[in-house]
Design a protein around this motif. Structure first.
Motif, mmCIF file in Angstrom:
data_model
loop_
_atom_site.group_PDB
_atom_site.id
_atom_site.type_symbol
_atom_site.label_atom_id
_atom_site.label_comp_id
_atom_site.label_asym_id
_atom_site.label_seq_id
_atom_site.Cartn_x
_atom_site.Cartn_y
_atom_site.Cartn_z
ATOM 1 N N TYR A 28 42.851 39.776 54.395
ATOM 2 C CA TYR A 28 43.527 38.159 54.423
ATOM 3 C C TYR A 28 43.835 37.896 52.790
ATOM 4 C CZ TYR A 28 43.239 33.626 53.379
ATOM 5 O OH TYR A 28 43.453 31.979 53.024
ATOM 6 N N PHE A 29 42.968 38.402 51.832
ATOM 7 C CA PHE A 29 43.277 38.028 50.255
ATOM 8 C C PHE A 29 44.739 38.541 50.293
ATOM 9 C CE2 PHE A 29 38.598 37.829 48.718
ATOM 10 C CZ PHE A 29 38.639 36.407 49.288
ATOM 11 N N PHE A 30 44.977 39.807 50.474
ATOM 12 C CA PHE A 30 46.094 40.693 50.417
ATOM 13 C C PHE A 30 47.350 39.910 50.979
ATOM 14 C CE2 PHE A 30 49.173 43.916 51.282
ATOM 15 C CZ PHE A 30 49.436 44.565 49.862
ATOM 16 N N HIS A 31 47.065 39.611 52.314
ATOM 17 C CA HIS A 31 48.043 38.938 53.179
ATOM 18 C C HIS A 31 48.453 37.663 52.591
ATOM 19 C CE1 HIS A 31 49.387 37.955 57.718
ATOM 20 N NE2 HIS A 31 50.434 38.191 56.704
ATOM 21 N N GLU A 32 47.522 36.776 52.095
ATOM 22 C CA GLU A 32 47.517 35.524 51.579
ATOM 23 C C GLU A 32 48.525 35.638 50.301
ATOM 24 O OE1 GLU A 32 46.567 32.602 52.986
ATOM 25 O OE2 GLU A 32 47.592 31.534 51.705
ATOM 26 N N PHE B 114 44.315 35.178 43.661
ATOM 27 C CA PHE B 114 44.182 36.065 44.873
ATOM 28 C C PHE B 114 44.407 37.698 44.242
ATOM 29 C CE2 PHE B 114 43.584 33.996 48.906
ATOM 30 C CZ PHE B 114 43.803 32.563 48.715
ATOM 31 N N LEU B 115 45.005 37.992 43.401
ATOM 32 C CA LEU B 115 45.265 39.200 42.670
ATOM 33 C C LEU B 115 43.790 39.512 42.167
ATOM 34 C CD1 LEU B 115 47.041 41.629 42.518
ATOM 35 C CD2 LEU B 115 47.915 40.623 40.260
ATOM 36 N N TYR B 116 43.419 38.514 41.442
ATOM 37 C CA TYR B 116 41.967 38.700 40.823
ATOM 38 C C TYR B 116 40.996 38.764 41.904
ATOM 39 C CZ TYR B 116 37.947 38.154 37.916
ATOM 40 O OH TYR B 116 36.835 38.121 36.926
ATOM 41 N N ALA B 117 41.058 38.236 42.999
ATOM 42 C CA ALA B 117 39.946 38.280 44.110
ATOM 43 C C ALA B 117 40.058 39.679 44.586
ATOM 44 C CB ALA B 117 40.296 37.171 45.206
#
Lengths: 296, 66
Positions: free
Chosen positions: A92-96, A284-287
């Motif tokens: 999901y993080f990647f998709h977002e 998001f990249l950090y996450a």
């Protein structure tokens, strides 16, 4: 884990920027397409679920202090099932991140600079985001503080300057098509606010988690308030039927401002969405990077 | 890890053949349910299981035979 600490206000400000910007750019058209002139009711209906997700994320972080979502998922669900759930979150993080960056690129190529290849915007944004992530969470949080403090006055200014064009009779009749379309409009807002879950990756770095639940709920209420102006403004200016056919209605609202010599304020919108998207993609990249590092 | 993940995001974003209309269609039709499930339902389930574990430990603490 990194020896860094940020304040809870900085953490929640990261959430505010990332949700607001994508919401204003990509979600307001979706909400208006579903709910039309009753979009403001959809927004109000999303308040309780938004507060619930803010409360849940804060409570989990308080209960497992110093642990990120990747770690406490494995504590709660066991090693293998926990890892499976973390994979879902990671996807999901990647998709977002990809949707946000692609949305910004599409915004630039369709509304601002149609002749420039979309790749230019995507790569420029990702290089900046990558650099910010390499600098660390403290740098991201402080940069975002500066950005958010710049963005809020722009939003208030835009709302104030368009006031003379607004006709609030455009909201009548209320609930003409019953609650069905309103509920359809509520779901995208709930999903948008649910993305505050990404903060579960940075709450372990918050130096003081006392009253985190209260702060999270207040943040969600602030987020709801930050959407009232743009959602109602677009319908009040263009009317529901016309607003439903617009791709970037909030951008057009800024573009249409004309007060004497003060006109073409769309540059403010471009500034707003570029800076905000930078914050969101960075967060998001950090996450993603942190989640992968903790998972393997 | 930053560079490979950044590059992967760039590649996926660029190769994504959806145009603006496609993105809005996705956001309108599929995104709400998918994200509500991942970011609202799953965390609530995590919280529920965590609460059950906590309560069970508390009960065990009071009566070790349970």
């Amino acid at each position: 884990m990194e020896k860094i600490s940020i304040t809870k206000i900085q953490a929640l400000m990261l959430g505010i920027t990332s949700i607001t910007v994508t919401g204003h750019l990509l979600f307001i058209p979706v909400i208006i397409v579903h709910a039309g002139r009753d979009s403001w009711i959809s927004l109000l209906l999303a308040t309780i679920p938004a507060m619930l997700i803010g409360f849940t994320v804060a409570l989990l972080s308080q209960r497992y202090q110093g642990y990120s979502m990747v770690e406490y998922s494995q504590i709660i669900l066991g090693k293998w099932f926990g890892k499976l759930v973390v994979f879902i979150f990671l996807f999901y993080f990647f998709h977002e991140a990809t949707i946000s960056i692609r949305g910004l690129g599409e915004f630039y190529t369709s509304a601002v600079t149609p002749r420039t290849p979309i790749m230019v915007f995507l790569i420029a944004m990702l290089v900046l985001a990558g650099y910010a992530v390499r600098c660390g969470l403290e740098v991201i949080a402080r940069t975002n503080q500066v950005i958010l403090v710049t963005l809020i006055p722009i939003g208030i200014l835009a709302s104030a300057l368009t006031h003379k064009d607004k006709d609030y009779r455009n909201f009548l009749p209320i609930l003409e098509d019953s609650f069905g379309p309103v509920w359809d409009g509520t779901l995208p807002i709930i999903s948008l606010y649910s993305s505050i879950f990404v903060l579960s990756m940075i709450f372990p770095f918050v130096n003081d988690t006392k009253q985190l639940k209260r702060y999270s709920i207040i943040t969600m209420i602030i987020l709801i308030m930050m959407f009232v102006g743009p959602v109602t403004g677009v319908v009040a200016i263009y009317g529901a039927e016309r607003a439903q056919g617009l791709y970037f209605p909030t951008f057009l609202t800024l573009r249409d401002i004309e007060i004497g010599a003060l006109q073409r304020l769309d540059i403010l919108g471009i500034l707003l969405w570029s800076l905000g998207s930078f914050s969101k993609v960075t967060l998001f990249l950090y996450a993603i990077v942190l989640a992968i590092a903790q998972l393997f | 890890m930053v560079v490979p993940m950044g590059a992967l995001i760039a590649i996926v974003s660029i190769l994504n053949s959806e145009d603006l209309i496609g993105i809005f269609r996705f956001l309108k039709n599929y995104y709400p349910l998918y994200v509500t499930f991942v970011c609202l339902i799953l965390p609530l389930v995590l919280l529920m299981i965590s609460q059950i574990k906590k309560t069970r430990e508390k009960v065990k603490g009071r009566n070790p035979n349970v």
